[in-house]
Enzyme design. Structure first.
Site, PDB file in Angstrom:
ATOM      1  N   LYS A   9       0.851  -1.195   0.000  1.00 58.87           N
ATOM      2  CA  LYS A   9       0.000   0.000   0.000  1.00 58.87           C
ATOM      3  C   LYS A   9       0.885   1.243   0.000  1.00 58.87           C
ATOM      4  O   LYS A   9       2.067   1.209   0.374  1.00 58.87           O
ATOM      5  CB  LYS A   9      -0.934   0.029   1.211  1.00 58.87           C
ATOM      6  N   PRO A  93       9.492  -4.680   0.252  1.00 51.19           N
ATOM      7  CA  PRO A  93      10.566  -4.363   1.201  1.00 51.19           C
ATOM      8  C   PRO A  93      10.057  -4.296   2.639  1.00 51.19           C
ATOM      9  O   PRO A  93       8.919  -3.906   2.895  1.00 51.19           O
ATOM     10  CB  PRO A  93      11.069  -2.996   0.712  1.00 51.19           C
ATOM     11  N   VAL A  94      10.937  -4.679   3.577  1.00 51.66           N
ATOM     12  CA  VAL A  94      10.580  -4.766   4.996  1.00 51.66           C
ATOM     13  C   VAL A  94      10.840  -3.429   5.682  1.00 51.66           C
ATOM     14  O   VAL A  94      11.816  -2.739   5.380  1.00 51.66           O
ATOM     15  CB  VAL A  94      11.405  -5.881   5.673  1.00 51.66           C
ATOM     16  N   ALA A  96       9.412  -0.540   5.481  1.00 51.49           N
ATOM     17  CA  ALA A  96       9.620   0.400   4.382  1.00 51.49           C
ATOM     18  C   ALA A  96       8.450   1.341   4.139  1.00 51.49           C
ATOM     19  O   ALA A  96       8.453   2.094   3.170  1.00 51.49           O
ATOM     20  CB  ALA A  96       9.912  -0.376   3.100  1.00 51.49           C
ATOM     21  N   LEU A  98       5.341   0.391   3.417  1.00 53.30           N
ATOM     22  CA  LEU A  98       4.454  -0.180   2.400  1.00 53.30           C
ATOM     23  C   LEU A  98       3.454  -1.183   2.967  1.00 53.30           C
ATOM     24  O   LEU A  98       2.673  -1.772   2.211  1.00 53.30           O
ATOM     25  CB  LEU A  98       5.286  -0.845   1.296  1.00 53.30           C
ATOM     26  N   GLY A  99       3.479  -1.398   4.272  1.00 49.84           N
ATOM     27  CA  GLY A  99       2.471  -2.251   4.902  1.00 49.84           C
ATOM     28  C   GLY A  99       2.611  -3.727   4.620  1.00 49.84           C
ATOM     29  O   GLY A  99       1.621  -4.462   4.727  1.00 49.84           O
ATOM     30  N   GLY A 100       3.807  -4.196   4.287  1.00 41.48           N
ATOM     31  CA  GLY A 100       3.962  -5.593   3.893  1.00 41.48           C
ATOM     32  C   GLY A 100       3.540  -6.582   4.962  1.00 41.48           C
ATOM     33  O   GLY A 100       2.839  -7.555   4.676  1.00 41.48           O
ATOM     34  N   SER A 103      -0.240  -6.542   5.373  1.00 40.21           N
ATOM     35  CA  SER A 103      -0.882  -7.192   4.237  1.00 40.21           C
ATOM     36  C   SER A 103      -0.758  -8.709   4.331  1.00 40.21           C
ATOM     37  O   SER A 103      -1.717  -9.443   4.048  1.00 40.21           O
ATOM     38  CB  SER A 103      -0.268  -6.693   2.932  1.00 40.21           C
ATOM     39  N   ASP A 135      -3.041  -1.206  10.363  1.00 41.13           N
ATOM     40  CA  ASP A 135      -3.216  -1.231   8.905  1.00 41.13           C
ATOM     41  C   ASP A 135      -3.879  -2.507   8.396  1.00 41.13           C
ATOM     42  O   ASP A 135      -4.289  -2.569   7.235  1.00 41.13           O
ATOM     43  CB  ASP A 135      -1.861  -1.085   8.194  1.00 41.13           C
TER      44      ASP A 135
END
Length: 280
Positions: A9, A93-94, A96, A98-100, A103, A135
């Site tokens: 995200k 990427p961890v 970072a 981006l909400g990995g 997600s 998130d």
């Protein structure tokens, strides 16, 4: 074994409105999923252990991993004891912005709900998700969203234009907790409203704002340099996503975005991705 895609995200805007009594911050954000994915593979195994594998990356494993905690939360809600293998093919990427991890957790909740035929609604899954991370509900919601509260109160945003984004991660891991601890709050804004769109790229560019960016840029000036490089390669605007360190540029067309991503990927230690919005 069944496999599922877990998208990243971005935060098109992120406003910090104040600090709450519980230590969290009151936020107002426009969040959008994009087409950079982790792949989550789930398979039931003998016994009751939940195992997490992620080749090539150092991630918390076992119950320290948010994906494992998501599986345990769903099993507990359903009154089930099962063994589970979770294999994460990590492309996002961890640490970072981006909400990995969130997600991945949301994808485990939704995937197990389907695999076990539990029939839990999105609202019920979101109730479990928010216990894991602010998130997580957004990734279950599956729409571009105006997020308030700690990011868990979601309202669908319609009409976002079909722009392209280039995500650039310079390999820096940023602690979200550290960023919020060092944030200097300014006067509250009470005029923020859910954005409306008529379909132009300029409407997205005009919204770009991140209150956390000043904190992260002060420690990592490279983030500001990446923004300038994106603009020099044709981005209409650029912003740090979440607490960083990923920066994204807004592009009008895919050809320019892909060329920019290829250019920036050549820098040592950097990863760059040309992506589109995910709206379903």
């Amino acid at each position: 074994m069944e496999s599922f895609l877990a998208p990243a995200k971005i935060n098109i805007c992120l406003h910090v409105l104040g600090r709450r009594e519980d230590g969290y911050h009151e936020l107002a954000m426009l969040m959008q999923r994009v087409s950079l994915y982790d792949r989550i593979s789930l398979s039931f195994i003998e016994g009751n252990d939940i195992r997490v594998q992620c080749d090539g990356l150092t991630l918390p494993l076992g119950q320290k991993n948010i994906a494992a905690r998501a599986a345990q939360a769903l099993f507990d809600r359903a009154g089930i004891r099962r063994g589970l293998d979770i294999v994460i093919e990590k492309n996002i990427p961890v640490a970072a912005g981006l909400g990995g991890g969130s997600s991945d957790a949301a994808t485990v909740l939704m995937g197990l709900n389907d695999m076990l035929g539990l029939g839990l609604s999105a609202t019920q899954l979101m109730q479990e998700g928010v216990k894991l991370g602010a998130d997580v509900p957004f990734f279950i919601y599956k729409h571009p969203a105006w997020a308030t509260g700690i990011g868990d109160k979601l309202q669908e945003v319609e009409g976002l234009p079909p722009v392209w984004y280039v995500l650039v991660n310079p390999g820096l891991e940023v602690s979200t907790a550290w960023v919020y601890q060092n944030l200097r709050l300014t006067s509250a804004r009470d005029n923020l409203r859910i954005p409306r769109f008529s379909g132009t790229v300029d409407e997205v560019v005009e919204l770009l704002h991140n209150d956390l960016e000043t904190v992260t840029v002060e420690r990592f000036p490279l983030i500001g340099e990446i923004k300038q490089q994106l603009l020099g390669l044709g981005a209409r605007g650029a912003l740090m996503s979440g607490s960083g360190s990923t920066v994204f540029g807004v592009f009008s067309d895919g050809d320019t975005a892909r060329a920019a991503a290829e250019n920036l990927s050549s820098r040592s230690g950097w990863r760059a991705f040309a992506v589109e919005p995910v709206n379903d």
